[in-house]
Design an enzyme around this catalytic site. Sequence first.
Site, PDB file in Angstrom:
ATOM      1  N   TYR A  80       0.832  -1.198   0.000  1.00 49.88           N
ATOM      2  CA  TYR A  80       0.000   0.000   0.000  1.00 49.88           C
ATOM      3  C   TYR A  80       0.870   1.253   0.000  1.00 49.88           C
ATOM      4  CZ  TYR A  80      -4.066   2.903   1.007  1.00 49.88           C
ATOM      5  OH  TYR A  80      -5.065   3.837   0.933  1.00 49.88           O
TER       6      TYR A  80
ATOM      7  N   HIS B 103      -9.809   6.188   6.524  1.00 50.52           N
ATOM      8  CA  HIS B 103      -8.750   5.305   6.044  1.00 50.52           C
ATOM      9  C   HIS B 103      -8.000   4.615   7.181  1.00 50.52           C
ATOM     10  CE1 HIS B 103      -9.450   7.879   2.518  1.00 50.52           C
ATOM     11  NE2 HIS B 103      -9.085   6.821   1.839  1.00 50.52           N
TER      12      HIS B 103
ATOM     13  N   ARG C 111      -4.587   8.350  -8.782  1.00 50.96           N
ATOM     14  CA  ARG C 111      -3.950   7.156  -8.233  1.00 50.96           C
ATOM     15  C   ARG C 111      -4.829   5.964  -8.591  1.00 50.96           C
ATOM     16  NH1 ARG C 111      -5.842   4.988  -3.407  1.00 50.96           N
ATOM     17  NH2 ARG C 111      -3.733   4.249  -2.906  1.00 50.96           N
TER      18      ARG C 111
ATOM     19  N   ASN D 125      -6.253   2.065  -7.173  1.00 50.98           N
ATOM     20  CA  ASN D 125      -6.442   1.157  -6.054  1.00 50.98           C
ATOM     21  C   ASN D 125      -7.042  -0.117  -6.625  1.00 50.98           C
ATOM     22  OD1 ASN D 125      -6.379   0.336  -3.369  1.00 50.98           O
ATOM     23  ND2 ASN D 125      -8.460   1.053  -2.978  1.00 50.98           N
TER      24      ASN D 125
ATOM     25  N   GLU E 103      -9.745   0.686  -9.340  1.00 47.69           N
ATOM     26  CA  GLU E 103     -10.317   2.035  -9.274  1.00 47.69           C
ATOM     27  C   GLU E 103      -9.266   3.041  -9.747  1.00 47.69           C
ATOM     28  OE1 GLU E 103     -13.103   1.355  -5.296  1.00 47.69           O
ATOM     29  OE2 GLU E 103     -11.332   2.645  -5.198  1.00 47.69           O
TER      30      GLU E 103
ATOM     31  N   TYR F 157      -7.795  -7.773   4.339  1.00 52.52           N
ATOM     32  CA  TYR F 157      -8.424  -6.455   4.214  1.00 52.52           C
ATOM     33  C   TYR F 157      -9.133  -6.313   2.872  1.00 52.52           C
ATOM     34  CZ  TYR F 157      -8.862  -1.414   3.545  1.00 52.52           C
ATOM     35  OH  TYR F 157      -9.339  -0.168   3.261  1.00 52.52           O
ATOM     36  N   LYS F 158      -8.516  -6.805   1.800  1.00 53.99           N
ATOM     37  CA  LYS F 158      -9.118  -6.702   0.474  1.00 53.99           C
ATOM     38  C   LYS F 158     -10.185  -7.763   0.231  1.00 53.99           C
ATOM     39  CE  LYS F 158      -5.255  -4.376  -1.823  1.00 53.99           C
ATOM     40  NZ  LYS F 158      -6.031  -3.212  -2.296  1.00 53.99           N
TER      41      LYS F 158
END
Length: 332
Positions: free
Chosen positions: A29, A188, A218, A220, A261, A312-313
């Site tokens: 990340y 976040h 950016r 993601n 994204e 987390y994902k």
Amino acid sequence: MSIDAPSHLDLPEHVRRFPFPFPHDRYMYSVNVEPGRNPSQTAAGRWGERILEVDGFYLQDLEARAAVLDRDPSRAAQMSHMRPGVWGALHLVLTELAVTYPEWMAYERHGDRCRWTNRLQQLQTDFIVGADYSLPEGPLRFLSTQVQDDFALLNLREGALWLDAGVITFAADWSMGFDVGLPFSEIHGPVPRAADLGVIDRAEQFLLNLQPGDPYRRTNWTMTVDRRMDTSTESYPEWAQDRSLVVTDPALPDRLHLRVEVQHLIKVPTTGDLLFLVRTHLLSLRELAAVPAWGRRLAEVLRTLPEDLADYKGIARYRDAAARWLQEADAA
């Protein structure tokens, strides 16, 4: 021509323009921001020269958004002090669309009176800036009917950024209704390792220093079973079990999608609010494998992803199966 460089002409447009997000075989990340409108070359083509992307899924995605908002109006939220910011964002986005796609869209403004034309929707509408009643359901909801992007508006107060307005119908496992009115740092906070690495603080400082007319972006990523755009917290019961069932499904390479994204960050000139555009792109494993360099890299990213980031994902259940299929497809 080598197998790592398939002919761009042989690939569908949505593959050629897919924003493949991995520059390396391992992922961690990071803030990873870069200037907007900066074309990015990939193994399949290129993307990124536009702020707003209108593609073959345009009407389909807008229909999906309308259905989500009909079921759950809380996905659109606006605090009362954000009316000027919403109008400023609408002007900014309609201008950008008209400049980028003049064959389909036109935006005329004379003082506070405006005319918007969208030939893809066979739409022409006149409205008055600042008069919410002059647009169907008001400027926030109207904006959501014109772009495939979700969007949020961050307001600067108390030395921090706060999520105070937006329409988020295609969230990747979070809730607009819950997060509206919260500060950037708190939204976040759950991201593993990000706070310890100082990523969140650096990202907020970067956003605070953005200037009007200087867009940044950016990427993601996560993964999604099927071409499901709405993977919000609210819709969790509809898709949660698919993450386990897909592992043994022979259709896994067609059902499992890399979800990327492209997030554009733009300061609204009239108010100083930060417009956060979030465009979601989906590509199945089978489509990814058609670009061998992508298939190999994604397999390695999945194989080496730290466990806390995989959890987390939401990809921990099926990431090994996905990596294995990609490796087998590459070897075939």
